[in-house]
Design a protein around this motif. Structure first.
Motif, PDB file in Angstrom:
ATOM      1  N   LEU A 137     -33.652 -24.379   1.530  1.00  0.00           N
ATOM      2  CA  LEU A 137     -32.191 -24.388   1.571  1.00  0.00           C
ATOM      3  C   LEU A 137     -31.691 -24.626   2.994  1.00  0.00           C
ATOM      4  O   LEU A 137     -30.732 -25.373   3.204  1.00  0.00           O
ATOM      5  N   ALA A 138     -32.362 -24.011   3.966  1.00  0.00           N
ATOM      6  CA  ALA A 138     -31.983 -24.207   5.365  1.00  0.00           C
ATOM      7  C   ALA A 138     -32.207 -25.660   5.791  1.00  0.00           C
ATOM      8  O   ALA A 138     -31.383 -26.236   6.517  1.00  0.00           O
ATOM      9  N   GLU A 139     -33.298 -26.255   5.325  1.00  0.00           N
ATOM     10  CA  GLU A 139     -33.566 -27.666   5.633  1.00  0.00           C
ATOM     11  C   GLU A 139     -32.513 -28.572   5.011  1.00  0.00           C
ATOM     12  O   GLU A 139     -32.043 -29.525   5.645  1.00  0.00           O
ATOM     13  N   SER A 155     -27.841 -31.937   5.767  1.00  0.00           N
ATOM     14  CA  SER A 155     -26.453 -32.203   5.411  1.00  0.00           C
ATOM     15  C   SER A 155     -25.546 -32.119   6.638  1.00  0.00           C
ATOM     16  O   SER A 155     -24.628 -32.929   6.794  1.00  0.00           O
ATOM     17  N   SER A 156     -25.812 -31.175   7.515  1.00  0.00           N
ATOM     18  CA  SER A 156     -25.008 -31.036   8.745  1.00  0.00           C
ATOM     19  C   SER A 156     -25.098 -32.290   9.601  1.00  0.00           C
ATOM     20  O   SER A 156     -24.106 -32.708  10.212  1.00  0.00           O
ATOM     21  N   ALA A 177     -20.811 -33.650  -2.627  1.00  0.00           N
ATOM     22  CA  ALA A 177     -21.989 -32.772  -2.652  1.00  0.00           C
ATOM     23  C   ALA A 177     -23.248 -33.576  -2.953  1.00  0.00           C
ATOM     24  O   ALA A 177     -24.294 -33.367  -2.325  1.00  0.00           O
ATOM     25  N   TYR A 178     -23.172 -34.493  -3.892  1.00  0.00           N
ATOM     26  CA  TYR A 178     -24.318 -35.312  -4.281  1.00  0.00           C
ATOM     27  C   TYR A 178     -24.734 -36.254  -3.149  1.00  0.00           C
ATOM     28  O   TYR A 178     -25.918 -36.400  -2.857  1.00  0.00           O
ATOM     29  N   LEU A 179     -23.760 -36.863  -2.507  1.00  0.00           N
ATOM     30  CA  LEU A 179     -24.054 -37.857  -1.474  1.00  0.00           C
ATOM     31  C   LEU A 179     -24.419 -37.247  -0.124  1.00  0.00           C
ATOM     32  O   LEU A 179     -25.294 -37.755   0.568  1.00  0.00           O
ATOM     33  N   PHE A 180     -23.730 -36.174   0.268  1.00  0.00           N
ATOM     34  CA  PHE A 180     -23.841 -35.686   1.642  1.00  0.00           C
ATOM     35  C   PHE A 180     -24.298 -34.237   1.789  1.00  0.00           C
ATOM     36  O   PHE A 180     -24.493 -33.767   2.904  1.00  0.00           O
TER      37      PHE A 180
END
Length: 190
Positions: free
Chosen positions: A4-6, A11-12, A58-61
């Motif tokens: 989840l962190a990865e 995403s960031s 959400a799906y893309l980024f």
């Protein structure tokens, strides 16, 4: 937890891309327009389409972008067309929904079971529990009085919203829209 962190870190990094910001701006404009298009089932039940752009982000980024997008869009929608009092708790719940969708959809194949699971979690945690709590605080009504109709509303909307998003996303995927956004992003990152 590490995974989840990865995902959140990846995403960031999407936020550094001008293309990400541009696509998010276009999807925000679409969401603002889609607010006006909904199907009224009853006086209290309606099916809206303005959440689709949030889920596409959400799906893309991913979760980081989706969380920020959902929060910013919630505030923008309120500024454009205020309904009731502004309550920051509701914006935070919207951001949490964006985070959940991001963790479920980002860099994963689009499957109906995944969409149903993500929507179920958002319906349960965000819509039924947290939004009801916020409305209880905001309007001074008992949580347990507000809860039953919200549970019924979300039980009805859960499969419908899931099916709508899944089909819209599948059509966009089949038409090559996602490939164009991702392909261009890969070329920019090289």
């Amino acid at each position: 937890m590490k995974k989840l962190a990865e995902l959140f870190g990846s995403s960031s990094r999407e936020l550094k891309s001008v293309r990400t910001i541009t696509v998010c701006a276009m999807l925000a404009a679409a969401a603002i327009i889609l607010v006006n298009f909904r199907i009224e089932l009853t006086n209290t039940q309606r099916i809206g389409f303005s959440g689709i752009p949030n889920q596409l982000v959400a799906y893309l980024f991913g979760p980081a972008v989706s969380c920020l997008f959902a929060g910013a869009l919630d505030i923008i929608k309120y500024l454009i067309k205020p309904v009731g009092a502004f309550f920051p708790g509701l914006t935070l719940v919207t951001m949490l929904a964006g985070l959940i969708y991001g963790f479920f959809f980002y860099k994963k194949p689009l499957k109906l079971t995944r969409v149903l699971a993500a929507h179920f979690l958002v319906c349960l945690v965000c819509n039924v529990i947290l939004n009801t709590l916020c409305l209880s605080i905001l309007y001074g009504q008992a949580f347990m009085i507000l809860l039953p109709p919200r549970v019924i509303q979300n039980i009805v909307k859960w499969p419908i919203d899931s099916f709508i998003f899944f089909n819209v996303a599948k059509m966009l995927e089949m038409s090559g829209v996602f490939r164009v956004v991702r392909g261009s992003r890969a070329a920019v990152q090289r």
